[in-house]
Scaffold this motif. Structure first.
Motif, PDB file in Angstrom:
ATOM      1  N   ARG A 190     -10.668  13.678  -1.949  1.00 59.02           N
ATOM      2  CA  ARG A 190      -9.810  14.150  -0.869  1.00 59.02           C
ATOM      3  C   ARG A 190     -10.079  13.428   0.444  1.00 59.02           C
ATOM      4  O   ARG A 190      -9.155  12.965   1.112  1.00 59.02           O
ATOM      5  N   GLY A 191     -11.351  13.311   0.837  1.00 63.00           N
ATOM      6  CA  GLY A 191     -11.666  12.685   2.120  1.00 63.00           C
ATOM      7  C   GLY A 191     -11.290  11.218   2.154  1.00 63.00           C
ATOM      8  O   GLY A 191     -10.582  10.755   3.058  1.00 63.00           O
ATOM      9  N   THR A 192     -11.767  10.457   1.168  1.00 62.65           N
ATOM     10  CA  THR A 192     -11.475   9.025   1.126  1.00 62.65           C
ATOM     11  C   THR A 192      -9.984   8.777   0.925  1.00 62.65           C
ATOM     12  O   THR A 192      -9.399   7.858   1.527  1.00 62.65           O
ATOM     13  N   GLY A 193      -9.368   9.585   0.069  1.00 60.59           N
ATOM     14  CA  GLY A 193      -7.932   9.416  -0.164  1.00 60.59           C
ATOM     15  C   GLY A 193      -7.121   9.650   1.087  1.00 60.59           C
ATOM     16  O   GLY A 193      -6.164   8.922   1.362  1.00 60.59           O
ATOM     17  N   SER A 194      -7.489  10.676   1.881  1.00 60.57           N
ATOM     18  CA  SER A 194      -6.770  10.940   3.135  1.00 60.57           C
ATOM     19  C   SER A 194      -6.938   9.793   4.118  1.00 60.57           C
ATOM     20  O   SER A 194      -5.986   9.398   4.804  1.00 60.57           O
ATOM     21  N   ARG A 195      -8.152   9.246   4.208  1.00 56.78           N
ATOM     22  CA  ARG A 195      -8.377   8.117   5.125  1.00 56.78           C
ATOM     23  C   ARG A 195      -7.576   6.894   4.686  1.00 56.78           C
ATOM     24  O   ARG A 195      -7.052   6.161   5.530  1.00 56.78           O
ATOM     25  N   GLN A 196      -7.500   6.664   3.373  1.00 58.79           N
ATOM     26  CA  GLN A 196      -6.696   5.534   2.909  1.00 58.79           C
ATOM     27  C   GLN A 196      -5.209   5.763   3.191  1.00 58.79           C
ATOM     28  O   GLN A 196      -4.479   4.821   3.531  1.00 58.79           O
ATOM     29  N   PHE A 197      -4.766   7.006   3.079  1.00 59.36           N
ATOM     30  CA  PHE A 197      -3.364   7.298   3.381  1.00 59.36           C
ATOM     31  C   PHE A 197      -3.073   7.094   4.867  1.00 59.36           C
ATOM     32  O   PHE A 197      -1.994   6.621   5.238  1.00 59.36           O
ATOM     33  N   VAL A 198      -4.043   7.441   5.716  1.00 66.17           N
ATOM     34  CA  VAL A 198      -3.889   7.177   7.149  1.00 66.17           C
ATOM     35  C   VAL A 198      -3.749   5.678   7.399  1.00 66.17           C
ATOM     36  O   VAL A 198      -2.939   5.242   8.227  1.00 66.17           O
ATOM     37  N   ARG A 199      -4.524   4.879   6.682  1.00 64.34           N
ATOM     38  CA  ARG A 199      -4.425   3.419   6.822  1.00 64.34           C
ATOM     39  C   ARG A 199      -3.025   2.943   6.453  1.00 64.34           C
ATOM     40  O   ARG A 199      -2.482   2.029   7.102  1.00 64.34           O
ATOM     41  N   ILE A 200      -2.425   3.552   5.434  1.00 62.36           N
ATOM     42  CA  ILE A 200      -1.065   3.175   5.050  1.00 62.36           C
ATOM     43  C   ILE A 200      -0.071   3.560   6.147  1.00 62.36           C
ATOM     44  O   ILE A 200       0.833   2.792   6.497  1.00 62.36           O
ATOM     45  N   LEU A 201      -0.242   4.759   6.713  1.00 65.05           N
ATOM     46  CA  LEU A 201       0.652   5.180   7.795  1.00 65.05           C
ATOM     47  C   LEU A 201       0.534   4.269   9.012  1.00 65.05           C
ATOM     48  O   LEU A 201       1.526   4.008   9.706  1.00 65.05           O
ATOM     49  N   GLN A 202      -0.661   3.781   9.290  1.00 66.92           N
ATOM     50  CA  GLN A 202      -0.851   2.897  10.438  1.00 66.92           C
ATOM     51  C   GLN A 202      -0.114   1.573  10.277  1.00 66.92           C
ATOM     52  O   GLN A 202       0.127   0.871  11.266  1.00 66.92           O
ATOM     53  N   LEU A 203       0.261   1.226   9.049  1.00 68.88           N
ATOM     54  CA  LEU A 203       1.057   0.016   8.837  1.00 68.88           C
ATOM     55  C   LEU A 203       2.435   0.127   9.489  1.00 68.88           C
ATOM     56  O   LEU A 203       3.084  -0.882   9.754  1.00 68.88           O
ATOM     57  N   LEU A 204       2.884   1.359   9.756  1.00 66.65           N
ATOM     58  CA  LEU A 204       4.198   1.564  10.351  1.00 66.65           C
ATOM     59  C   LEU A 204       4.268   1.063  11.788  1.00 66.65           C
ATOM     60  O   LEU A 204       5.356   0.924  12.345  1.00 66.65           O
ATOM     61  N   THR A 205       3.126   0.800  12.410  1.00 67.53           N
ATOM     62  CA  THR A 205       3.136   0.190  13.743  1.00 67.53           C
ATOM     63  C   THR A 205       3.389  -1.314  13.673  1.00 67.53           C
ATOM     64  O   THR A 205       3.684  -1.936  14.699  1.00 67.53           O
ATOM     65  N   GLU A 206       3.275  -1.892  12.477  1.00 72.04           N
ATOM     66  CA  GLU A 206       3.480  -3.334  12.295  1.00 72.04           C
ATOM     67  C   GLU A 206       4.717  -3.656  11.459  1.00 72.04           C
ATOM     68  O   GLU A 206       5.289  -4.736  11.602  1.00 72.04           O
ATOM     69  N   HIS A 207       5.118  -2.740  10.569  1.00 70.92           N
ATOM     70  CA  HIS A 207       6.219  -2.989   9.645  1.00 70.92           C
ATOM     71  C   HIS A 207       7.228  -1.849   9.733  1.00 70.92           C
ATOM     72  O   HIS A 207       6.872  -0.718  10.079  1.00 70.92           O
ATOM     73  N   PRO A 208       8.496  -2.115   9.395  1.00 69.16           N
ATOM     74  CA  PRO A 208       9.488  -1.035   9.354  1.00 69.16           C
ATOM     75  C   PRO A 208       9.210  -0.068   8.207  1.00 69.16           C
ATOM     76  O   PRO A 208       8.548  -0.409   7.219  1.00 69.16           O
ATOM     77  N   LEU A 209       9.739   1.116   8.332  1.00 68.94           N
ATOM     78  CA  LEU A 209       9.496   2.160   7.338  1.00 68.94           C
ATOM     79  C   LEU A 209       9.993   1.747   5.956  1.00 68.94           C
ATOM     80  O   LEU A 209       9.345   2.027   4.944  1.00 68.94           O
ATOM     81  N   GLU A 210      11.136   1.069   5.889  1.00 64.92           N
ATOM     82  CA  GLU A 210      11.687   0.681   4.590  1.00 64.92           C
ATOM     83  C   GLU A 210      10.747  -0.262   3.848  1.00 64.92           C
ATOM     84  O   GLU A 210      10.597  -0.171   2.622  1.00 64.92           O
TER      85      GLU A 210
END
Length: 305
Positions: A190-210
């Motif tokens: 749960r902890g590591t998975g949530s942090r990795q998911f946060v890393r994926i969300l942070q990609l939205l500052t560099e790439h479009p949602l699509e």
């Protein structure tokens, strides 16, 4: 409102006249673009209307052309139809006040002085001449208008806010994101998975949602349940788009054309064999005749003993 001699209508009477002619009854539209289109059509119709005055009738289009010729030239820059609040401070919650509401800005602009421009449909926040945030203008009072992308940097230090903060709980993401987060937490904890998911969300500052959505779906189908896999896939998709000029087709949208290949007719090979046999006979006869002719034409030597 038509002019009568040197009489100048006051602003209130002009507004009432415009309201009576253009907004009575109240237009029924879905958004401002449709309303502007309706007003433009009514203005074009109004140009052809004939008005009675003390000096006789005149057409509005003719009088408007005269006013245009007598008017001063337009300024070099377009009029910005907004209310500007300069030098407004951003608080520690990354929000700035405008019209009883507060609007969010990205983390780097916290505690800075910014300008807020309030349009009829949106609020634009500007820092040093650069637009740093744009929000739909809220018609409510004393509300917080927050954009999740503005808080992703803070989310990296506090991943627990992903489930506790309202700005993230109310975030409408594609369905594949929730499924991929569940797979990350199942595989990495749960902890590591949530942090990795946060890393994926942070990609939205560099790439479009699509693009991130397609990268997540590609990794899910390939069984690559890791944030780093999504990062690399997003970079590949960005490189493809930069090369081709358009985003690649998403998975599942490419269809393979149906090609019908007829079964071969084996009887055709019998025809080829018969034709080959006849050609061999003809070639052998030709070679024999050629050899005989060559023998007849060659010189003969007779030796006497």
């Amino acid at each position: 409102m038509p002019r009568r001699g040197n009489e100048k209508p006051d602003a209130e009477s002009t507004v009432k006249a415009v309201q009576r002619r253009f907004a009575t009854p109240v237009p029924c539209v879905t958004d401002l673009d449709e309303l502007n289109t309706l007003f433009r059509e009514r203005c074009e119709t109004e140009r052809g209307r004939t008005v009675q005055s003390l000096f006789g009738p005149f057409e509005i289009a003719t009088r408007f052309a005269e006013d245009q010729n007598a008017a001063a030239p337009l300024p070099g820059h377009r009029f910005d139809p907004c209310v500007i609040h300069p030098a407004v401070p951003v608080d520690k919650y990354q929000t700035v006040a405008f019209d009883t509401n507060r609007y969010s800005v990205p983390r780097p602009f916290a505690f800075q002085m910014v300008s807020v421009k309030g349009y009829i449909d949106r609020v634009v926040i500007v820092s040093q001449g650069q637009t740093v945030a744009t929000h739909l203008r809220s018609r409510e009072r004393n509300t917080m208008v927050l954009h999740p992308l503005h808080y992703l940097a803070t989310l990296g230090h506090k991943p627990g806010a992903l489930d506790s903060a309202a700005v993230f709980r109310d975030w409408k993401l594609p369905e594949g994101f929730a499924a991929f987060r569940a797979a990350l937490e199942e595989q990495h904890g749960r902890g590591t998975g949530s942090r990795q998911f946060v890393r994926i969300l942070q990609l939205l500052t560099e790439h479009p949602l699509e693009r991130i959505r397609d990268a997540v779906e590609a990794c899910r189908q390939a069984g690559l349940i890791a944030a780093e896999a999504v990062v690399r896939r997003a970079q590949v998709l960005a490189a493809i788009e930069a090369t081709t000029g358009h985003p690649p087709a998403p998975l599942g949208s490419v269809t393979v054309p149906q090609v019908h290949v007829p079964l071969p007719d084996l009887s055709r090979f019998d025809q080829l064999l018969r034709a080959t046999d006849s050609e061999d006979v003809t070639n052998s006869i030709s070679l024999t005749l050629s050899s005989d002719e060559s023998a007849l034409k060659s010189p003969v030597s007779v030796f006497f003993t």
